[in-house]
Design an enzyme around this catalytic site. Structure first.
Site, mmCIF file in Angstrom:
data_model
loop_
_atom_site.group_PDB
_atom_site.id
_atom_site.type_symbol
_atom_site.label_atom_id
_atom_site.label_comp_id
_atom_site.label_asym_id
_atom_site.label_seq_id
_atom_site.Cartn_x
_atom_site.Cartn_y
_atom_site.Cartn_z
ATOM 1 N N ILE A 181 -38.836 10.912 -27.915
ATOM 2 C CA ILE A 181 -37.649 11.690 -27.649
ATOM 3 C C ILE A 181 -37.754 12.650 -28.678
ATOM 4 C CG2 ILE A 181 -35.324 11.952 -27.905
ATOM 5 C CD1 ILE A 181 -36.118 10.250 -25.320
ATOM 6 N N THR A 182 -38.237 13.984 -28.661
ATOM 7 C CA THR A 182 -38.344 15.158 -29.477
ATOM 8 C C THR A 182 -36.842 14.856 -30.392
ATOM 9 O OG1 THR A 182 -39.589 16.330 -27.943
ATOM 10 C CG2 THR A 182 -38.724 17.502 -29.701
ATOM 11 N N ARG A 189 -68.037 39.010 -33.818
ATOM 12 C CA ARG A 189 -69.028 38.110 -34.076
ATOM 13 C C ARG A 189 -70.098 38.721 -33.345
ATOM 14 N NH1 ARG A 189 -71.903 33.720 -35.941
ATOM 15 N NH2 ARG A 189 -72.604 32.353 -34.407
ATOM 16 N N GLU A 206 -41.371 17.524 -20.090
ATOM 17 C CA GLU A 206 -40.315 17.724 -19.293
ATOM 18 C C GLU A 206 -40.880 17.810 -17.554
ATOM 19 O OE1 GLU A 206 -37.838 21.204 -20.005
ATOM 20 O OE2 GLU A 206 -38.119 20.661 -22.174
ATOM 21 N N THR A 227 -44.205 15.752 -15.731
ATOM 22 C CA THR A 227 -45.834 16.207 -15.509
ATOM 23 C C THR A 227 -46.034 17.363 -14.626
ATOM 24 O OG1 THR A 227 -45.982 14.695 -13.708
ATOM 25 C CG2 THR A 227 -46.409 13.684 -16.164
HETATM 26 N N1 COS Z 1 -30.713 19.584 -8.622
HETATM 27 C C1 COS Z 1 -29.589 18.631 -8.104
HETATM 28 N N2 COS Z 1 -29.661 17.491 -7.332
HETATM 29 C C2 COS Z 1 -30.865 16.998 -7.266
HETATM 30 C C3 COS Z 1 -32.075 17.649 -7.741
HETATM 31 C C4 COS Z 1 -31.860 18.703 -8.422
HETATM 32 N N3 COS Z 1 -32.898 19.553 -8.863
HETATM 33 N N4 COS Z 1 -33.203 16.954 -7.525
HETATM 34 C C5 COS Z 1 -32.775 15.922 -6.802
HETATM 35 N N5 COS Z 1 -31.353 15.794 -6.847
HETATM 36 C C6 COS Z 1 -30.593 14.768 -6.094
HETATM 37 C C7 COS Z 1 -31.056 14.664 -4.607
HETATM 38 O O1 COS Z 1 -30.521 15.513 -3.690
HETATM 39 C C8 COS Z 1 -30.459 13.449 -4.210
HETATM 40 O O2 COS Z 1 -29.075 13.489 -3.934
HETATM 41 P P1 COS Z 1 -28.484 12.394 -2.916
HETATM 42 O O3 COS Z 1 -28.204 10.853 -3.897
HETATM 43 O O4 COS Z 1 -27.200 12.928 -2.906
HETATM 44 O O5 COS Z 1 -29.319 12.054 -1.851
HETATM 45 C C9 COS Z 1 -30.631 12.466 -5.713
HETATM 46 O O6 COS Z 1 -30.542 13.655 -6.695
HETATM 47 C C10 COS Z 1 -31.989 11.848 -5.924
HETATM 48 O O7 COS Z 1 -33.110 12.526 -5.537
HETATM 49 P P2 COS Z 1 -34.599 12.144 -5.211
HETATM 50 O O8 COS Z 1 -34.595 11.171 -4.101
HETATM 51 O O9 COS Z 1 -35.200 13.452 -4.985
HETATM 52 O O10 COS Z 1 -35.186 11.313 -6.630
HETATM 53 P P3 COS Z 1 -36.365 10.855 -6.939
HETATM 54 O O11 COS Z 1 -36.012 9.525 -7.654
HETATM 55 O O12 COS Z 1 -37.472 10.672 -5.818
HETATM 56 O O13 COS Z 1 -36.895 11.651 -8.129
HETATM 57 C C11 COS Z 1 -37.989 13.434 -9.266
HETATM 58 C C12 COS Z 1 -37.191 13.007 -7.971
HETATM 59 C C13 COS Z 1 -39.329 12.820 -9.251
HETATM 60 C C14 COS Z 1 -38.131 14.928 -8.843
HETATM 61 C C15 COS Z 1 -37.392 13.280 -10.659
HETATM 62 O O14 COS Z 1 -37.136 11.917 -10.677
HETATM 63 C C16 COS Z 1 -37.976 13.880 -11.820
HETATM 64 O O15 COS Z 1 -37.901 15.231 -11.763
HETATM 65 N N6 COS Z 1 -38.641 13.474 -12.647
HETATM 66 C C17 COS Z 1 -39.295 13.912 -13.633
HETATM 67 C C18 COS Z 1 -38.509 13.568 -14.810
HETATM 68 C C19 COS Z 1 -38.942 14.492 -16.071
HETATM 69 O O16 COS Z 1 -39.209 15.734 -16.151
HETATM 70 N N7 COS Z 1 -39.123 13.609 -17.189
HETATM 71 C C20 COS Z 1 -39.732 14.118 -18.357
HETATM 72 C C21 COS Z 1 -38.718 13.554 -19.402
HETATM 73 S S1 COS Z 1 -37.639 14.582 -19.647
HETATM 74 S S2 COS Z 1 -38.187 15.768 -21.154
#
Ligand code: COS
Length: 379
Positions: free
Chosen positions: A157-158, A268, A363, A365
């Site tokens: 966590i930053t 250089r 944020e 990968t």
């Molecule tokens: N905006 C709004 N809703 C979203 C969304 C978005 N960008 N992305 C997904 N959702 C919604 C989907 O529509 C779905 O809704 P319903 O429950 O109504 O069907 C729900 O959220 C779940 O979405 P999904 O099934 O796509 O979720 P997954 O568990 O498959 O995860 C990823 C999707 C991998 C894209 C997500 O977990 C992610 O972004 N992971 C990376 C996180 C990250 O950046 N971590 C770094 C740390 S933070 S610094």
């Protein structure tokens, strides 16, 4: 925007951030990389210069700066030092859930106080079992009268050990998957929340990355953002807004690497001429410059989409992964152009290369970005 002509205000802010980076960040960047410490004096000066808390509206104490202008500023700060930019950027990330899902009452209660002095905030999402897989958050939130009691461990966590304000994601019921996630506003002085181990990093070293430990943290129900189960959507919508900023930072790092290598290669002398006279070097610069411009265009497009109120999930992921990959490539190439000198700590390029790597990781990968893009374009 499509004319590629910045407004007078954007040019002014760009100059302000560029001058700030030159005067306040570049001179101390190597020292704080070495010390692995937050340069608090830079935070204080940036706060005074109006370069922090960009997205928070002016009436709530922030700068009220639109996402495109924020991306322009971010490029300049990261040109100075990615770690400093990450420290500022964590504030933007942490307050975004409040801006997206907070009630007027919640915004007025927490944001003006937070903005009243130079302070840091932290976005508490990632855990040992929940990095890319956000739905697998294990931190528990148990309702107890007018409070939720939070228990769990966050990692990577930053600003994790220095935040005055946290947004914390926790589940009310793990069996619900993403539908159990909740987002909470947690002031840094709430009993039971504390920073844990501070990480020792390869790069990005003046930015503090730490564990956040939550032990029986009692958070008023009034601090829940949205309703129970909204946490996953809030996290995704937050990242949709902040990923263009990571792209902008990556452009700043890539541009700095380009500039450092250019300066070096014009001076250089080998075989009786500057190394920049060799076509092998010229082609590397030509490719670098083209890709940096392409990355910036993707960043500006996604930021402009947000500025005019459009959704920019796919566009933000494109900007983030492409710019991060270009930053990695540009820093490796810049170091190669500078040869042995590039590898030495006397020059800033080895730091840029170490710093750039995190851009492909945090944020989301770059593989997660490709998942987001693929899901959008193939649905
Ligand atoms: N905006 C709004 N809703 C979203 C969304 C978005 N960008 N992305 C997904 N959702 C919604 C989907 O529509 C779905 O809704 P319903 O429950 O109504 O069907 C729900 O959220 C779940 O979405 P999904 O099934 O796509 O979720 P997954 O568990 O498959 O995860 C990823 C999707 C991998 C894209 C997500 O977990 C992610 O972004 N992971 C990376 C996180 C990250 O950046 N971590 C770094 C740390 S933070 S610094």
């Amino acid at each position: 925007m499509i004319s590629f002509q910045l407004t007078e205000e954007q040019e002014q802010m760009q100059k302000c951030a560029r001058d700030f980076a030159a005067a306040e960040i570049i001179p101390i960047a190597a020292e704080y990389d070495e010390k692995e410490e937050i340069p608090w004096q830079v935070i204080e000066k940036a706060y005074e210069a109006g370069l922090m808390n960009l997205a928070i509206p002016e009436e709530l104490g922030g700068q009220g700066i639109d996402p495109l202008t924020a991306a322009i500023i971010t490029e300049e700060i990261a040109y100075g030092c990615l770690g400093v930019n990450g420290t500022f950027g964590a504030n933007e990330l942490a307050v975004q859930p409040i801006l997206i899902a907070g009630t007027e009452e919640q915004k007025k209660k927490f944001l003006p106080d937070f903005c009243a002095k130079p302070q840091l905030a932290a976005f508490g999402l990632t855990e040992p079992e929940a990095g890319s897989d956000v739905a697998n958050v294990q931190t528990r939130a148990v309702r107890d009268g007018d409070y939720y009691v939070l228990n769990g461990n966050k990692c990577f966590i930053t600003n994790g050990d220095s935040a005055a304000l946290y947004t914390i994601f926790a589940t009310i019921d793990k069996s619900l998957g993403h539908k159990g996630l909740c987002a909470f506003i947690v002031p840094g002085d709430t009993p039971g929340i504390r920073g844990g181990k501070k990480e020792q990093k390869m790069g990005d070293r003046c930015s503090e990355v730490a564990e956040v430990i939550l032990e029986d943290v009692r958070v008023p129900v009034a601090n829940l953002l949205g309703k129970e189960g909204d946490g996953f959507k809030i996290a995704m919508e937050t990242l949709d807004v902040t990923r263009p900023g990571i792209g902008a930072a990556a452009v700043g790092v890539a541009r700095r690497a380009f500039e450092e290598a250019k300066k070096y290669s014009l001076q250089r002398i080998q075989f009786g001429k500057p190394i920049a006279a060799n076509q092998a070097i010229q082609f590397m610069f030509a490719e670098m410059a083209t890709k940096i411009d392409a990355a910036r265009l993707l960043v500006w497009r996604s930021a402009q989409y947000l500025a005019i109120g459009l959704r920019a999930s796919k566009e933000g992921s494109m900007a983030k992964f492409y710019a991060a990959d270009i930053a990695m490539e540009a820093t490796v190439d810049a170091l190669q152009i500078m040869g042995g000198s590039g590898y030495m700590r006397d020059y800033p390029v080895e730091k840029l290369m170490r710093d750039a790597k995190i851009l492909q990781i945090y944020e989301g990968t770059n593989q997660v970005q490709r998942m987001v893009i693929a899901r959008e374009i193939l649905k």
